[in-house]
Write a protein that holds these residues in place. Structure first.
Motif, short mmCIF file in Angstrom:
data_model
loop_
_atom_site.label_atom_id
_atom_site.label_comp_id
_atom_site.label_asym_id
_atom_site.label_seq_id
_atom_site.Cartn_x
_atom_site.Cartn_y
_atom_site.Cartn_z
N GLN A 1 87.85 33.90 -45.21
CA GLN A 1 89.13 33.72 -45.05
C GLN A 1 89.66 34.61 -43.54
O GLN A 1 89.28 35.70 -43.48
CB GLN A 1 90.10 34.33 -46.24
N VAL A 2 90.29 33.79 -42.80
CA VAL A 2 90.83 34.51 -41.50
C VAL A 2 92.10 34.33 -41.21
O VAL A 2 92.62 33.18 -41.45
CB VAL A 2 89.79 33.82 -40.29
N PRO A 3 92.73 35.15 -40.55
CA PRO A 3 94.15 34.92 -39.85
C PRO A 3 94.00 33.84 -38.78
O PRO A 3 93.09 33.54 -37.98
CB PRO A 3 94.40 36.26 -39.13
N PRO B 1 99.63 33.35 -40.87
CA PRO B 1 98.97 32.52 -42.02
C PRO B 1 97.39 32.73 -42.06
O PRO B 1 96.81 33.02 -40.96
CB PRO B 1 99.28 31.01 -42.06
N SER B 2 96.79 32.93 -43.20
CA SER B 2 95.56 33.05 -43.37
C SER B 2 94.81 31.63 -43.69
O SER B 2 95.47 30.63 -44.28
CB SER B 2 95.01 33.84 -44.69
N ILE B 3 93.87 31.23 -43.03
CA ILE B 3 93.10 30.13 -43.14
C ILE B 3 91.56 30.17 -43.48
O ILE B 3 90.99 30.95 -43.31
CB ILE B 3 93.30 29.17 -42.08
N ARG C 1 85.25 43.88 -25.87
CA ARG C 1 85.44 42.38 -26.04
C ARG C 1 86.69 41.79 -26.47
O ARG C 1 87.32 42.66 -26.88
CB ARG C 1 84.23 42.12 -27.07
N PRO C 2 87.03 40.80 -26.09
CA PRO C 2 88.22 40.26 -26.70
C PRO C 2 88.13 39.89 -28.32
O PRO C 2 87.30 39.49 -28.83
CB PRO C 2 88.37 38.83 -25.91
N ALA C 3 89.24 40.26 -28.91
CA ALA C 3 89.29 40.04 -30.29
C ALA C 3 90.58 39.17 -30.45
O ALA C 3 91.43 39.02 -29.88
CB ALA C 3 89.40 41.32 -30.90
N PHE C 4 90.64 38.76 -31.81
CA PHE C 4 91.83 37.93 -32.37
C PHE C 4 92.09 36.74 -31.08
O PHE C 4 93.27 36.99 -30.70
CB PHE C 4 92.80 38.67 -32.79
N GLY C 5 91.36 36.01 -31.04
CA GLY C 5 91.65 34.73 -30.21
C GLY C 5 91.79 35.26 -28.68
O GLY C 5 92.51 34.44 -27.67
#
Ligand SMILES: Cc1cc2nc3c(=O)[nH]c(=O)nc-3n(C[C@H](O)[C@H](O)[C@H](O)COP(=O)(O)OP(=O)(O)OC[C@H]3O[C@@H](n4cnc5c(N)ncnc54)[C@H](O)[C@@H]3O)c2cc1C
Ligand SMILES: Cc1cc2nc3c(=O)[nH]c(=O)nc-3n(C[C@H](O)[C@H](O)[C@H](O)COP(=O)(O)OP(=O)(O)OC[C@H]3O[C@@H](n4cnc5c(N)ncnc54)[C@H](O)[C@@H]3O)c2cc1C
Ligand SMILES: Nc1ncnc2c1ncn2[C@@H]1O[C@H](COP(=O)(O)O)[C@@H](O)[C@H]1O
Lengths: 431, 341, 271
Positions: free
Chosen positions: C9-11, C31-33, B140-144
């Motif tokens: 909290q996520v990047p 940044p973390s948001i 799956r795609p991760a991190f956007g």
């Protein structure tokens, strides 16, 4: 009832943070308000930070501050369309911690760090909040109103360190509107380049940096300068010109930057670099004459907001910090007396004018204007000097004496008297 | 985990008495995996009056269909569906269960994963199995969407994944296929269920028909400004296409969010997709790369959109589009005259 | 009414970069948001508090830096904040996360009973949306996911609008329940200055595993996570097709030519 602080500092640039730091360190309750997402988020600077003024606040700050490279070489280029007369200084003295002179920094990182140090001293920092106006009661500033709901907050003193455009100082009537000749619009880019490539191209040891200031053709002969600074693994390149000359040249700032980037002197240095950021910002260049009213009842103006920038030497952040320190001193004194009126805070104005800030700005007080009204310096002399140098260094059978004579004649072609006048005027404004 | 976990299941989502497209797509990929593992492929049907739909699941590749037909399953609600699915999974112990990554599919999958204390991989776009270890490799795609990650569930069964609609291909229906239907009962009374569906309203907020469109003209940031974007509308009008946009175009305010194609917008598979002034960022292309034909116009010859374009045109869209609009307009009018004649 | 919002909290995936050589995340300077959906969840909880009274607590699991998202929630108007932070939680997938959060919710509810738990529709780093339903299952309360409006709240039940693939369902649920929030439920309001000030100095209640009760450590963190990441790779690149060459006119001519047999897909604009 809005909350009350001893001091409200508007802006978290070098001036505001320096002031907040020192007030908090001495026990005052300080609120600092910054409109950016975080300090430095939108702040722009070529990137040279002088050591002295920060060292006075945080000794040996470079050991922990996010600096890019200590500078060991400063070059100057007087440029023609495809050539430049180059000179400068390089010295290992500047490579020693004990005698560091200045550093390149990236503001986004640096401002955050510096503001963090101030928070450690007890400063309460609120980001993403715009101060819309000072609250004034009986001619005295008693606090500020922010753009947030229930946004009023009070203080004994408000420090306006809100940068070049200082709308707040203008609202108080401290400034006249800034004239186009008194501000430079600067655009710059951060270009990513591997650290080793930078070392190679600029002839640097690892962890050492170099700055290049460009005059003349860099701004197409109009009033302004360009610069190229080395960071750890990026370069800052920028060009600025006074708004008035930009209007005259009819060249958009980014076109000017493209032009500089493609200059044969510059191009090989930045080849293959990847554009990481593009920024634009104003620099106050009005100098001594443009300094506004600096203090009022319950209010002090510091840093760029007070137009404290030496355009010729590209010093601004150091003056900002120093003025912030003086502001803190004045506020602490006022706290002792319990009076925050203009006459007590006036000690700030005195210090600014007596120190190197006032002295240096006075020294160059007419430089910008002279260059603005006498474009021949950038437009004619620099190209002429380039031609002269080329003549002089080209071996073509003519004797050196003949060459010197030819060069002399070239300069005098414009008319002896004019040239001599120009030289005298130049000497006068820079002396 | 035990040896007895066998078989691949597909949760068949039913909306308004029809099986969701994604469930048929899952049978397509499920068939491939089942053949590799040499196990049966099953569809799971929960609902009211849905038993007749079993046939369709078989036509699309299922060997078996598990059915619970019960009035409490009329509209989707987590509690009764969880009870039903949980019961079946405990009785028949499948080794893999696939769900569509739709609101309901994700909801039921998450609840069951917690119920069965097993792993669940969300929003997969690629599925495979390691036959030797009998492991589902769910990617799956991760991190956007910047990177793909393969997620494994080594020690727990069943292995579960939700899969994005429109990324897998369903098999052609084969009316001759035969399979078995296994019916079970759900002992649950309406009074025990804490949620009630008061009403279902279809379709609002979906004024834009991107999903069903044969031809989509999508404009990106490269159109420059709102006025430039008008060319996109003009081309779409000329050829009778739907208008799409990239997130940047939507954020610029040139068109509303329901026109957005991509990871955080619609996934589309038209026959022809025009990508104009669109750079081809991965978050955009995940939503349109399965279009049958992609035509890209971009002034940057290195724009990533050209990597997936069937036909690429390098140049300024503001110059090319007027020419194109005129050409199509003439061509289509010509045709019309001919066909009317 | 006591609403607890789970916040993560996520990047910021908008600015995240991947090192193309190693296929690893370049976390430098990312940044973390506060997860955007959770931001809307907190805002919605604050709206309900303003309307019906009560209080809003937020709960997060994460490293000490996650305090930042609790502060952000305080800015929006939350009243209390809890952070569960412990090495034992590290490496949790959604199953282990919902377990740990459930244990914390149980502890919170002992002193202050909970009427509703809010979660975001999903977290933008994992995009799973599995934690919310997981918590509901463990607490044995009904989960209602993808909520785009809360239309009615009484002592005993809520009425909600749930977003479907193609429309909306209107649902009534008994309390307590867990709902997951869609962005369209509200607009984030500009936080008031007093809330901003309060947030600066706010410190959440921090719990380690030892503070929680009846915890089965085997179900926590990496150990309690059935899923593992196998490998990371760049999304597959597709091969491009033809480039049309020439002036705009020539290119268009070629295109019209290749589309000749597809013309039945086009509809002439009659107007
Ligand atoms: C391109 C460029 C290159 C430069 N190069 C150098 C150099 O190499 N060396 C050097 O020493 N100097 C340099 N300078 C000058 C230097 O950047 C400034 O002199 C220095 O930043 C001034 O600091 P300051 O704190 O006064 O203002 P700023 O750094 O401008 O900070 C003001 C802060 O106030 C905030 N603010 C403004 N209005 C409001 C409001 N209403 N409410 C809340 N917050 C507000 C802003 O967001 C900002 O963070 C350069 C400037 C530019 C533009
Ligand atoms: C978590 C996440 C989710 C996202 N979801 C989505 C999503 O669902 N959908 C989506 O689209 N994006 C999404 N994005 C954003 C995505 O990463 C890209 O930023 C976006 O798709 C870029 O839009 P664009 O192509 O319009 O703009 P740009 O990337 O700015 O590209 C504009 C292009 O136009 C070209 N161009 C410029 N002028 C002209 C001209 N005159 N003629 C021809 N060409 C020209 C340029 O060369 C450039 O290639 C998401 C991002 C993240 C992080
Ligand atoms: N570590 C965490 N701490 C608090 N809440 C979380 C955490 N992880 C997930 N959540 C909640 O669960 C929702 C869905 O997350 P996810 O299942 O990871 O997509 C989030 O929007 C949060 O409300």
């Amino acid at each position: 009832m809005p909350e009350k602080f001893d001091v409200i500092v508007v802006g978290a640039g070098p001036a505001g943070t320096s002031c907040g730091y020192q007030c908090a360190k001495n026990g005052l309750k300080v609120l600092q308000i910054e409109r950016g997402e975080y300090p430095g988020a939108k702040n722009v600077m070529g990137g040279v930070l002088y050591k002295q003024q920060l060292e006075e606040i945080i000794p040996e700050f470079w050991k922990e501050a996010p600096i890019e490279r200590p500078i060991v070489e400063q070059r100057m280029w007087l440029m023609d369309e495809e050539s430049a007369i180059t000179f400068g200084y390089k010295g290992q003295a500047w490579a020693n911690e004990a005698s560091y002179n200045n550093f390149t920094i990236l503001r986004a990182k640096f401002d955050q760090w510096f503001a963090g140090k101030a928070q450690e001293q007890g400063v309460t920092l609120i980001n993403e909040t715009v101060v819309e106006e000072c609250l004034v009661e009986d001619g005295k500033v008693i606090g500020v109103r922010t753009d947030r709901p229930e946004g009023e907050v009070l203080a004994d003193v408000v420090v306006l360190a809100d940068g070049v455009n200082s709308l707040l100082a203008k609202q108080l009537g401290f400034h006249h509107d800034i004239e186009p000749a008194q501000v430079a619009l600067t655009v710059m880019e951060v270009l990513k380049l591997p650290s080793e490539t930078i070392n190679e191209r600029f002839n640097l040891e690892d962890g050492q940096g170099c700055t290049i200031e460009m005059f003349g053709d860099a701004t197409k002969g109009h009033l302004g300068t360009a610069f190229l600074y080395t960071n750890k693994d990026s370069l800052n390149i920028g060009v600025g010109a006074t708004l008035s000359s930009i209007v005259k040249v009819k060249m958009k700032p980014y076109e000017l930057l493209e032009y500089v980037k493609n200059h044969p002197m510059v191009k090989p240095l930045i080849q293959g670099a990847e554009e990481a950021e593009y920024l634009a910002h104003l620099i106050p260049e009005g100098g001594y004459h443009a300094i506004p009213k600096l203090v009022g009842d319950g209010v002090i103006v510091a840093g760029d907001a007070a137009q404290l920038v030496n355009g010729i030497h590209r010093e601004g952040s150091n003056m900002a910090m120093k003025s912030g320190s003086y502001a803190a001193e004045a506020i602490l004194l006022a706290k002792q007396t319990g009076r925050f009126t203009e006459d007590v805070l006036d000690i700030y104005r005195e210090k600014v004018y007596e120190s190197f800030i006032g002295q240096d700005l006075k020294k160059y007080k007419d430089a910008t204007e002279t260059l603005e009204t006498h474009p021949q310096y950038l437009k004619e002399y620099i190209p002429m000097m380039n031609r002269a140098a080329r003549e002089f260094f080209t071996v073509d059978g003519a004797s050196k004496r003949e060459k010197q004579k030819g060069i002399f004649n070239m300069f005098m072609e414009r008319g002896k008297i004019r040239t001599v006048q120009d030289m005298y005027r130049a000497w006068k404004v820079m002396k | 985990m035990s040896e007895q976990h066998r078989g691949i299941w597909v949760f068949a989502e039913v909306n308004d008495g029809t099986i969701a497209g994604v469930s048929l797509e899952l049978l397509g990929v499920g068939r491939v995996l089942a053949d590799k593992l040499d196990v049966p492929l099953a569809g799971v049907l929960l609902g009211e009056n849905i038993t007749p739909l079993s046939e369709q699941l078989i036509h699309y590749g299922a060997d078996e269909v598990y059915v619970i037909d019960d009035p409490v399953l009329k509209d989707y609600r987590t509690e009764p569906f969880l009870a039903g699915m949980g019961k079946l999974a405990r009785m028949y112990v499948p080794e893999i269960i696939l769900y569509g990554a739709t609101p309901n599919g994700k909801d039921i999958a998450s609840a069951i994963a917690t119920d069965l204390k097993t792993g669940l991989t969300a929003d997969c776009t690629m599925l495979d199995v390691n036959v030797e270890k009998r492991l589902l490799e769910a990617s799956r795609p991760a991190f956007g969407g910047n990177i793909m990650a393969t997620i494994l569930c080594k020690k727990h069964r069943p292995q579960m994944a939700t899969v994005r609609p429109k990324v897998m291909k369903s098999l052609p229906a084969d009316p001759a296929r035969k399979g078995t239907v296994i019916e079970e009962k759900l002992q649950m009374k309406e009074e025990e269920i804490r949620t009630k569906v008061l009403e279902i309203i279809k379709g609002p907020g979906k004024s834009v028909d991107l999903e069903g469109a044969d031809v989509i003209v999508c404009g990106g940031k490269g159109m420059g400004d709102e006025q430039g974007f008008q060319l996109i509308h003009q081309l779409a009008d000329t050829i009778g296409a739907s208008v799409g946009g990239t997130r940047d175009a939507v954020e610029a305010g040139w068109l509303s969010h329901d026109h957005q194609v991509g990871q955080t917008g619609e996934t589309v598979t038209p026959k022809i997709y025009f990508a104009i002034g669109v750079s081809g960022a991965i978050q955009h292309t995940v939503g349109m790369k399965n279009s049958e034909m992609i035509i890209a116009i971009n002034k940057d010859p290195d724009a990533p959109i050209f990597d997936i374009a069937t036909y690429g045109m390098v140049g300024d869209a503001r110059e090319i589009l007027p020419v194109m609009i005129k050409a199509f307009d003439e061509r289509l009018r010509e045709n019309e005259v001919v066909s009317h004649a | 009414m006591h609403i607890v919002v789970c916040v993560k909290q996520v990047p910021d995936t908008k600015v995240i970069k991947i090192n193309p050589k190693t296929n690893t995340l370049d976390r430098r300077g990312v940044p973390s948001i506060l997860n955007p959906y959770d931001t809307h969840a907190v805002q919605e909880a604050v709206h309900l508090k303003q309307q019906y009274g009560g209080k809003v607590s937020v709960l997060s699991m994460g490293p000490p830096q996650a305090t930042a998202v609790i502060k952000k929630s305080i800015e929006i108007g939350a009243d209390e904040g809890y952070l569960i932070s412990d090495r034992a939680f590290a490496g949790a997938d959604t199953l282990a996360t919902s377990y740990a959060l459930t244990k914390a919710l149980e502890k919170i509810s002992k002193t202050s009973p909970i009427d509703m738990v809010f979660c975001g529709k999903h977290a933008i780093d994992g995009d799973t949306g599995q934690v919310g339903p997981g918590i509901a299952k463990r607490l044995d309360i009904p989960p209602i996911t993808n909520i785009s409006a809360i239309t009615k709240v009484t002592k005993d039940y809520v009425e909600l609008q749930r977003k479907l693939q193609d429309g909306y369902a209107y649902i009534r649920s008994t309390l307590p329940c867990l709902i997951t929030i869609e962005k369209e439920i509200n607009e984030i309001e500009y936080a008031s200055f007093p809330n901003m000030l309060k947030a600066v100095h706010f410190q959440p209640v921090v719990w380690s595993v030892d503070h929680l009760e009846n915890v089965d450590r085997k179900q926590l963190g990496l150990k309690g996570s059935p899923t593992v990441v196998g490998k990371m790779f760049a999304p597959p690149k597709q091969e491009g097709g033809h480039r049309l060459e020439g002036t705009p006119e020539e290119q268009v001519k070629q295109l019209v030519e290749v589309l000749k047999d597809k013309q039945d897909l086009f509809h002439v604009n009659k107007s």
